[in-house]
Design a protein around this motif. Sequence first.
Motif, PDB file in Angstrom:
ATOM      1  N   GLN A   1       0.816  -1.219   0.000  1.00 24.12           N
ATOM      2  CA  GLN A   1       0.000   0.000   0.000  1.00 24.12           C
ATOM      3  C   GLN A   1       0.852   1.272   0.000  1.00 24.12           C
ATOM      4  O   GLN A   1       0.326   2.355  -0.219  1.00 24.12           O
ATOM      5  N   GLU A   2       2.144   1.144   0.213  1.00 22.99           N
ATOM      6  CA  GLU A   2       2.994   2.331   0.183  1.00 22.99           C
ATOM      7  C   GLU A   2       3.103   2.836  -1.254  1.00 22.99           C
ATOM      8  O   GLU A   2       3.101   2.038  -2.201  1.00 22.99           O
ATOM      9  N   PRO A   3       3.224   4.135  -1.424  1.00 19.10           N
ATOM     10  CA  PRO A   3       3.326   4.685  -2.781  1.00 19.10           C
ATOM     11  C   PRO A   3       4.569   4.164  -3.505  1.00 19.10           C
ATOM     12  O   PRO A   3       5.607   3.948  -2.885  1.00 19.10           O
ATOM     13  N   PRO A   4       4.475   3.971  -4.822  1.00 17.94           N
ATOM     14  CA  PRO A   4       5.630   3.526  -5.594  1.00 17.94           C
ATOM     15  C   PRO A   4       6.836   4.446  -5.424  1.00 17.94           C
ATOM     16  O   PRO A   4       7.970   3.998  -5.473  1.00 17.94           O
ATOM     17  N   GLU A   5       6.586   5.736  -5.194  1.00 20.30           N
ATOM     18  CA  GLU A   5       7.680   6.685  -5.017  1.00 20.30           C
ATOM     19  C   GLU A   5       8.529   6.331  -3.794  1.00 20.30           C
ATOM     20  O   GLU A   5       9.742   6.529  -3.792  1.00 20.30           O
ATOM     21  N   VAL A   6       7.902   5.811  -2.751  1.00 19.50           N
ATOM     22  CA  VAL A   6       8.625   5.427  -1.539  1.00 19.50           C
ATOM     23  C   VAL A   6       9.559   4.256  -1.844  1.00 19.50           C
ATOM     24  O   VAL A   6      10.724   4.245  -1.439  1.00 19.50           O
ATOM     25  N   HIS A   7       9.061   3.284  -2.590  1.00 26.11           N
ATOM     26  CA  HIS A   7       9.885   2.133  -2.959  1.00 26.11           C
ATOM     27  C   HIS A   7      11.052   2.560  -3.842  1.00 26.11           C
ATOM     28  O   HIS A   7      12.178   2.093  -3.668  1.00 26.11           O
ATOM     29  N   GLU A   8      10.800   3.465  -4.768  1.00 28.79           N
ATOM     30  CA  GLU A   8      11.874   3.959  -5.644  1.00 28.79           C
ATOM     31  C   GLU A   8      12.904   4.740  -4.843  1.00 28.79           C
ATOM     32  O   GLU A   8      14.103   4.622  -5.079  1.00 28.79           O
ATOM     33  N   GLN A   9      12.444   5.530  -3.888  1.00 32.02           N
ATOM     34  CA  GLN A   9      13.360   6.289  -3.037  1.00 32.02           C
ATOM     35  C   GLN A   9      14.279   5.330  -2.266  1.00 32.02           C
ATOM     36  O   GLN A   9      15.472   5.572  -2.143  1.00 32.02           O
TER      37      GLN A   9
END
Length: 58
Positions: free
Chosen positions: A32-40
Motif C-alpha cells: 500500500q505504500e506509494p511507488p515513489e517510496v519504494h523507488e526512493q
Amino acid sequence: MRQGDPFDVMAMVIAISMAWSPVSNVYAATAQEPPEVHEQRRTLLRESVRRAMTADQV
C-alpha cells in the motif's frame, strides 16, 4: 574502486534491503505504500553501495 569480496557487497545489499522487508524486525513495508517510496529506497540503496565501493574523493 575499493578492493573487496563481491560476496561481502551482496551480503551488505541484502541486509540493507531487508530493513524494508515485510519480515523485517525493524520496519514492515507494504504494497500500500506509494511507488515513489519504494523507488526512493532503491535509490538510497544503490547510492549507498556506490559510495561504499568508490574511492574517497578529495
